[in-house]
Design an enzyme around this catalytic site. Sequence first.
Site, PDB file in Angstrom:
ATOM      1  N   GLY A  31       0.822  -1.208   0.000  1.00 55.67           N
ATOM      2  CA  GLY A  31       0.000   0.000   0.000  1.00 55.67           C
ATOM      3  C   GLY A  31       0.855   1.256   0.000  1.00 55.67           C
ATOM      4  O   GLY A  31       2.022   1.225  -0.373  1.00 55.67           O
ATOM      5  N   HIS A  34       2.306   4.818  -4.891  1.00 55.51           N
ATOM      6  CA  HIS A  34       2.767   5.991  -5.635  1.00 55.51           C
ATOM      7  C   HIS A  34       2.894   5.583  -7.101  1.00 55.51           C
ATOM      8  O   HIS A  34       2.587   4.433  -7.475  1.00 55.51           O
ATOM      9  CB  HIS A  34       4.105   6.499  -5.062  1.00 55.51           C
ATOM     10  N   HIS A  37       4.325   2.138  -8.074  1.00 54.38           N
ATOM     11  CA  HIS A  37       3.416   0.983  -8.024  1.00 54.38           C
ATOM     12  C   HIS A  37       2.463   1.002  -9.220  1.00 54.38           C
ATOM     13  O   HIS A  37       2.183  -0.031  -9.830  1.00 54.38           O
ATOM     14  CB  HIS A  37       2.553   1.015  -6.757  1.00 54.38           C
ATOM     15  N   GLN A 154      15.617  -7.576  -3.390  1.00 56.35           N
ATOM     16  CA  GLN A 154      14.335  -8.279  -3.226  1.00 56.35           C
ATOM     17  C   GLN A 154      13.943  -8.985  -4.523  1.00 56.35           C
ATOM     18  O   GLN A 154      13.488 -10.135  -4.510  1.00 56.35           O
ATOM     19  CB  GLN A 154      13.251  -7.279  -2.818  1.00 56.35           C
TER      20      GLN A 154
HETATM   21  O1  PAF Z   1       8.124  -4.524  -2.037  1.00 57.24           O
HETATM   22  C1  PAF Z   1       7.160  -4.609  -1.248  1.00 57.24           C
HETATM   23  O2  PAF Z   1       6.274  -3.750  -1.184  1.00 57.24           O
HETATM   24  C2  PAF Z   1       7.075  -5.802  -0.306  1.00 57.24           C
HETATM   25  O3  PAF Z   1       8.340  -6.199   0.105  1.00 57.24           O
HETATM   26  C3  PAF Z   1       6.285  -6.984  -0.907  1.00 57.24           C
HETATM   27  C4  PAF Z   1       6.956  -7.552  -2.124  1.00 57.24           C
HETATM   28  C5  PAF Z   1       4.876  -6.524  -1.260  1.00 57.24           C
HETATM   29  C6  PAF Z   1       6.176  -8.100   0.137  1.00 57.24           C
HETATM   30  O4  PAF Z   1       5.542  -7.666   1.292  1.00 57.24           O
END
Ligand code: PAF
Length: 282
Positions: A31, A34, A37, A154
Amino acid sequence: MVIFNKINPVSEWVANQKKEGKSIGFVPTMGALHQGHLALVEQAGRENDLVVCSIFVNPIQFNNKEDLKKYPRTIESDLQKLDGAGCDVVFNPGTEEMYPAGHQSKTYDFGRLDKVMEGRFRPGHFNGVATVVKKLFDIVQPHRAYFGQKDFQQLQIVRSLVRKEKLDIQVIGCPTIREAGGLALSSRNTRLTESQRREASRIYQALEKAREMYPEFPVDQIKQQIIEVIDASTELELEYAEIVHPDTLLPVTRAGRNTSAVACVAAHAGKVRLIDNMYLNS
Ligand code: PAF
């Protein structure tokens, strides 16, 4: 746009659409959305028949309680933005729904990938990310999943998770979206003061300069340049600056035209932790 809070209905909805031959793009988020996303949602929309987005602030990936407490929660405006960006389904579960037996991270073996950079400073973080991403993948079962390159480590962890668990999901890394001054968009930017925000764009300047220097200059000199640009700011405190191979995250020791390298930086602006990165030879 349909909104689900429970696992079974969203899983069923997606399964029915897949039976009808529809392709599913998935954008997991916490959430506080911005433009970064929304660019993922838009790309997912171009490449799939339907887009599912999850909003869940995952407690087990925060190694700092204050960061979790202060993480911005803006569900009403998030839903409006998703609707505008063409999202079809939002999955917005509560913590109980995701972790009925209490918060527990699984322990994954990502080799070196989760030990360096973020892994050194945020112990347990990537196990928390991998645990929730695996759960979300099991619930949504998308064809493609979209992640921002801003969270570069990530992205590589998620790719490794998908290989390890043999999931039939294509992981797509999408370019970082930046403010006019170059600061990478992040939900945490809303907590910056005006002066911190201005100074934070030095991170981008340092990375850009690194890109210009690579591969003509030695890696140590490029790294030193990043350190100096960031250290020159009274608002920023550098946590790390590394130049690594994009797949292995091993340090690049010798710059070369055919040696892929990414410069990765983490720095604090007051209590806000910022990360950013840039491919050096693209
Ligand atoms: O990048 C993120 O916003 C978070 O690390 C994710 C991938 C949604 C996991 O909670």
